[in-house]
Design a protein around this motif. Structure first.
Motif, PDB file in Angstrom:
ATOM      1  N   ALA A 150       0.817  -1.209   0.000  1.00 48.55           N
ATOM      2  CA  ALA A 150       0.000   0.000   0.000  1.00 48.55           C
ATOM      3  C   ALA A 150       0.854   1.263   0.000  1.00 48.55           C
ATOM      4  O   ALA A 150       0.402   2.314  -0.482  1.00 48.55           O
ATOM      5  N   ARG A 151       2.076   1.173   0.518  1.00 46.86           N
ATOM      6  CA  ARG A 151       2.988   2.319   0.536  1.00 46.86           C
ATOM      7  C   ARG A 151       3.920   2.343  -0.675  1.00 46.86           C
ATOM      8  O   ARG A 151       4.871   3.107  -0.706  1.00 46.86           O
ATOM      9  N   GLY A 152       3.668   1.457  -1.644  1.00 46.84           N
ATOM     10  CA  GLY A 152       4.457   1.455  -2.866  1.00 46.84           C
ATOM     11  C   GLY A 152       5.767   0.715  -2.768  1.00 46.84           C
ATOM     12  O   GLY A 152       6.709   1.021  -3.503  1.00 46.84           O
ATOM     13  N   ILE A 153       5.838  -0.315  -1.889  1.00 45.66           N
ATOM     14  CA  ILE A 153       7.042  -1.128  -1.724  1.00 45.66           C
ATOM     15  C   ILE A 153       6.682  -2.581  -2.017  1.00 45.66           C
ATOM     16  O   ILE A 153       5.855  -3.166  -1.323  1.00 45.66           O
ATOM     17  N   ALA A 154       7.282  -3.158  -3.043  1.00 42.70           N
ATOM     18  CA  ALA A 154       7.033  -4.564  -3.379  1.00 42.70           C
ATOM     19  C   ALA A 154       8.123  -5.420  -2.759  1.00 42.70           C
ATOM     20  O   ALA A 154       9.306  -5.233  -3.040  1.00 42.70           O
ATOM     21  N   THR A 155       7.717  -6.339  -1.890  1.00 46.29           N
ATOM     22  CA  THR A 155       8.687  -7.210  -1.236  1.00 46.29           C
ATOM     23  C   THR A 155       8.112  -8.613  -1.131  1.00 46.29           C
ATOM     24  O   THR A 155       6.985  -8.875  -1.577  1.00 46.29           O
ATOM     25  N   VAL A 156       8.861  -9.506  -0.522  1.00 47.57           N
ATOM     26  CA  VAL A 156       8.499 -10.926  -0.499  1.00 47.57           C
ATOM     27  C   VAL A 156       8.392 -11.402   0.948  1.00 47.57           C
ATOM     28  O   VAL A 156       9.306 -11.197   1.748  1.00 47.57           O
ATOM     29  N   GLY A 157       7.283 -12.044   1.270  1.00 51.27           N
ATOM     30  CA  GLY A 157       7.147 -12.725   2.543  1.00 51.27           C
ATOM     31  C   GLY A 157       7.489 -14.197   2.378  1.00 51.27           C
ATOM     32  O   GLY A 157       7.162 -14.801   1.359  1.00 51.27           O
ATOM     33  N   VAL A 158       8.138 -14.768   3.367  1.00 52.78           N
ATOM     34  CA  VAL A 158       8.588 -16.164   3.284  1.00 52.78           C
ATOM     35  C   VAL A 158       8.155 -16.888   4.554  1.00 52.78           C
ATOM     36  O   VAL A 158       8.349 -16.387   5.668  1.00 52.78           O
ATOM     37  N   GLY A 159       7.559 -18.051   4.381  1.00 50.95           N
ATOM     38  CA  GLY A 159       7.138 -18.851   5.518  1.00 50.95           C
ATOM     39  C   GLY A 159       7.292 -20.336   5.220  1.00 50.95           C
ATOM     40  O   GLY A 159       7.948 -20.732   4.254  1.00 50.95           O
ATOM     41  N   PHE A 160       6.673 -21.162   6.051  1.00 55.51           N
ATOM     42  CA  PHE A 160       6.723 -22.601   5.890  1.00 55.51           C
ATOM     43  C   PHE A 160       6.169 -22.974   4.518  1.00 55.51           C
ATOM     44  O   PHE A 160       5.195 -22.388   4.066  1.00 55.51           O
ATOM     45  N   PRO A 161       6.761 -23.931   3.775  1.00 55.83           N
ATOM     46  CA  PRO A 161       7.837 -24.843   4.185  1.00 55.83           C
ATOM     47  C   PRO A 161       9.247 -24.337   3.874  1.00 55.83           C
ATOM     48  O   PRO A 161      10.208 -25.059   4.100  1.00 55.83           O
ATOM     49  N   ALA A 162       9.367 -23.121   3.323  1.00 55.04           N
ATOM     50  CA  ALA A 162      10.701 -22.597   3.035  1.00 55.04           C
ATOM     51  C   ALA A 162      11.467 -22.263   4.299  1.00 55.04           C
ATOM     52  O   ALA A 162      12.700 -22.221   4.306  1.00 55.04           O
ATOM     53  N   THR A 163      10.744 -22.014   5.395  1.00 59.49           N
ATOM     54  CA  THR A 163      11.348 -21.739   6.702  1.00 59.49           C
ATOM     55  C   THR A 163      10.636 -22.591   7.746  1.00 59.49           C
ATOM     56  O   THR A 163       9.573 -23.161   7.476  1.00 59.49           O
ATOM     57  N   PRO A 164      11.201 -22.690   8.952  1.00 62.40           N
ATOM     58  CA  PRO A 164      10.446 -23.360  10.020  1.00 62.40           C
ATOM     59  C   PRO A 164       9.101 -22.672  10.257  1.00 62.40           C
ATOM     60  O   PRO A 164       8.926 -21.489   9.947  1.00 62.40           O
ATOM     61  N   LEU A 165       8.143 -23.396  10.806  1.00 60.50           N
ATOM     62  CA  LEU A 165       6.788 -22.882  10.991  1.00 60.50           C
ATOM     63  C   LEU A 165       6.760 -21.557  11.756  1.00 60.50           C
ATOM     64  O   LEU A 165       5.951 -20.681  11.467  1.00 60.50           O
ATOM     65  N   TYR A 166       7.640 -21.405  12.722  1.00 60.08           N
ATOM     66  CA  TYR A 166       7.580 -20.248  13.616  1.00 60.08           C
ATOM     67  C   TYR A 166       8.607 -19.164  13.255  1.00 60.08           C
ATOM     68  O   TYR A 166       8.862 -18.266  14.054  1.00 60.08           O
ATOM     69  N   LYS A 167       9.174 -19.230  12.048  1.00 59.70           N
ATOM     70  CA  LYS A 167      10.174 -18.231  11.657  1.00 59.70           C
ATOM     71  C   LYS A 167       9.830 -17.582  10.327  1.00 59.70           C
ATOM     72  O   LYS A 167      10.647 -17.481   9.421  1.00 59.70           O
ATOM     73  N   ALA A 168       8.596 -17.115  10.195  1.00 59.41           N
ATOM     74  CA  ALA A 168       8.218 -16.368   9.001  1.00 59.41           C
ATOM     75  C   ALA A 168       9.013 -15.070   8.953  1.00 59.41           C
ATOM     76  O   ALA A 168       9.381 -14.508   9.997  1.00 59.41           O
TER      77      ALA A 168
END
Length: 540
Positions: A485-503
């Motif tokens: 919404a502020r004009g910044i395109a980025t990437v969120g990463v979560g399970f299974p690429a990371t442990p469940l609790y380390k998004a």
């Protein structure tokens, strides 16, 4: 070449990675499929190395490595507080509980397995549940289409959903954003300029595809030029290029390793390395991330077993989910001490690291000849596609003959190959090396400002991959939404690429970013950090 006798074994020559020793002192005895006759005679693969000690010697008397002589700092890995860990796990359990309730009350309109009696299930039950009732809730943050070149800025195609992210439609509107998500470390992914013009000329001459493998009718002068350019750029004898970065590992490793090989693999290695080792049918033992003492212990134990044809260390230069850098000097020292071999994946480091952009070998002051197999991709720093394996001329000749890619995989597109060669030539000029310095300065500035905000960031100070931990899926989605919404395109990463609790949110920096663009991004990030309560760091 004269044969060399070592502990009762005669070696004929030192050519290929899979050459074996023939032992004359003893015969192996097999009882129920188990070798019982190792003693002093055992099968062993010749090392492609550079004068280091060969495997098979008595390493029991060698003192342990003195790691204080080497830079073994992998980067910052601040652990979260107990309260944060408890709340993160509690939030995940609540989310999964609601998912189970949803599954019981509302049957999803999805395909189901039928008439599968006697067959293994196609899908793991937990992964199926997770994708439908956890991942689906944040699915709008992934797979977002763009309709521009992924330069310093990009254009997002906006979507809507009327069924809670089961399906999407286009709104017909677009949003221009600063790009903090694409792998464009040196800014070569641009629609104009010398590289783009060279690629366009190659497309007019050779077309967009060769419609064949390299071993048949898929080779053209552009491929030969690129392989020679890559070898000169890296400072090695020869190189072989592949049409896909993932396939460089998954198709290259089976041609180099095989049964009887032990791979000592970092626990955070990429999925392509893991798949390649599985396809090679090599035995894998995992060591803790960048923990050289653990690696040394596993290597000594393996040598003492005296049953491996060869032992190969498999590591990455820059780890894409952690932003950490391999302590390469220490790894090479251990390799030389114990007579091991080294496979180095430089997908995220070649071009982006080192004063001459040659990767982590350049950054750590290690001679490329000290690494047995150099692998990298053209997708991150060169604005292109594909990958390479480089090393000695014998290694590459063996890989062409025994690897799957040269005979079966589609040849690299000529325009893409031309784009890569043009980018490599640019990096030998002062203007090209200025890109490398700009990337380093942008990385230091961005990481320093995030640290001042009080967020938890992972990795090395020189790594252009900057993960910021948010821990929960809900905060990951909220962060991506608010930054967009502020004009910044980025990437969120979560399970299974990371442990469940380390998004986490993964920022990828570029030499194409101006300081004004980065400051605008940092201002927006600080606003979101304040709104969502992401100041988890205790190092302030």
């Amino acid at each position: 070449m004269a044969a060399v006798a070592m502990r009762g074994c005669v070696r004929s020559s030192d050519t290929e990675l899979t050459e074996t020793f023939e032992c004359k002192s003893y015969e192996e005895k097999t009882v129920n499929g188990i070798n019982n006759g190792h003693k002093n005679g055992y099968l062993k693969t010749a090392n492609i190395n550079n004068g280091v000690v060969k495997m098979g010697g008595n390493y029991a008397g060698l003192p342990p490595m003195d790691w204080s002589q080497y830079d073994t700092f992998p980067g910052s890995f601040e652990k979260c507080s107990l309260l944060t860990a408890v709340l993160t796990h509690l939030g995940l359990y609540v989310l999964m509980f609601l998912g189970f309730v949803n599954q019981l009350l509302f049957k999803p309109k999805v395909a189901t397995e039928r008439n599968r009696e006697g067959y293994a299930p196609l899908y793991n039950s937990f992964e199926q549940f997770f994708s439908r009732y956890v991942y689906r809730r944040v699915r709008h943050c992934f797979n977002r289409p763009i309709c521009s070149a992924p330069g310093a800025e990009l254009t997002l195609k906006e979507r809507y959903t009327n069924d809670y992210n089961w399906s999407f439609g286009f709104t017909g509107t677009e949003r221009r954003c600063i790009n903090l998500g694409s792998y464009n470390y040196l800014g070569f992914a641009e629609p104009t300029g010398p590289c783009a013009e060279a690629a366009a000329q190659a497309a007019r001459r050779y077309g967009l595809a060769m419609a064949s493998s390299r071993a048949e009718l898929g080779s053209c002068p552009v491929h030969k030029e690129l392989e020679e350019t890559t070898a000169r750029f890296l400072g090695v004898e020869a190189a072989m290029v592949f049409g896909m970065g993932f396939a460089t590992n998954s198709l290259g490793l089976p041609g180099l390793l095989g049964p009887g090989t032990l791979a000592l693999s970092d626990e955070n290695n990429h999925a392509s390395l893991i798949l390649g080792l599985r396809l090679a049918r090599a035995t894998v033992r995992v060591f803790r991330h960048n923990d050289l003492r653990h690696l040394e212990r596993l290597a000594r134990e393996a040598i003492a077993e005296r049953r491996w044809r060869k032992i190969v260390i498999v590591v990455e230069g820059v780890y894409s989910m952690e932003g950490s850098i391999v302590p390469l000097q220490g790894v090479v020292a251990l390799k030389r001490r114990l007579g091991l071999q080294l496979y180095l994946d430089e997908a995220h480091s070649v071009g982006a690291m080192g004063a001459h952009a040659r990767g982590v070998t350049d950054h750590c002051g290690v001679e490329p000849s000290d690494v047995d197999v150099l692998m990298g991709t053209f997708t991150k720093s060169f604005g292109a596609a594909g990958g390479y394996i480089a090393g000695s001329a014998r290694l590459i000749a063996w890989l062409r003959a025994h690897g799957h890619a040269h005979a079966y995989a589609h040849a690299l597109s000529p325009p893409v190959a031309t784009q890569i060669a043009a980018a490599m030539r640019a990096l030998r000029t002062p203007q090209g090396l200025r890109r490398v310095r700009t990337l380093r300065d942008n990385t230091h500035h961005f990481r320093r400002r995030l640290q001042q905000m009080g967020v938890v960031t992972l990795g090395h100070a020189d790594s252009p991959v900057v993960p910021m931990l948010v821990y929960t899926f809900s905060k990951m989605a909220a962060t991506v939404e608010r930054l967009t919404a502020r004009g910044i395109a980025t990437v969120g990463v979560g399970f299974p690429a990371t442990p469940l609790y380390k998004a986490r949110i993964r920022f990828c920096l570029s030499a194409a970013h101006s300081r004004e663009q980065l400051d605008r991004c940092l201002t927006a990030i600080e606003e979101v950090v304040e709104e969502l309560g992401l100041r988890y760091s205790r190092r302030r």
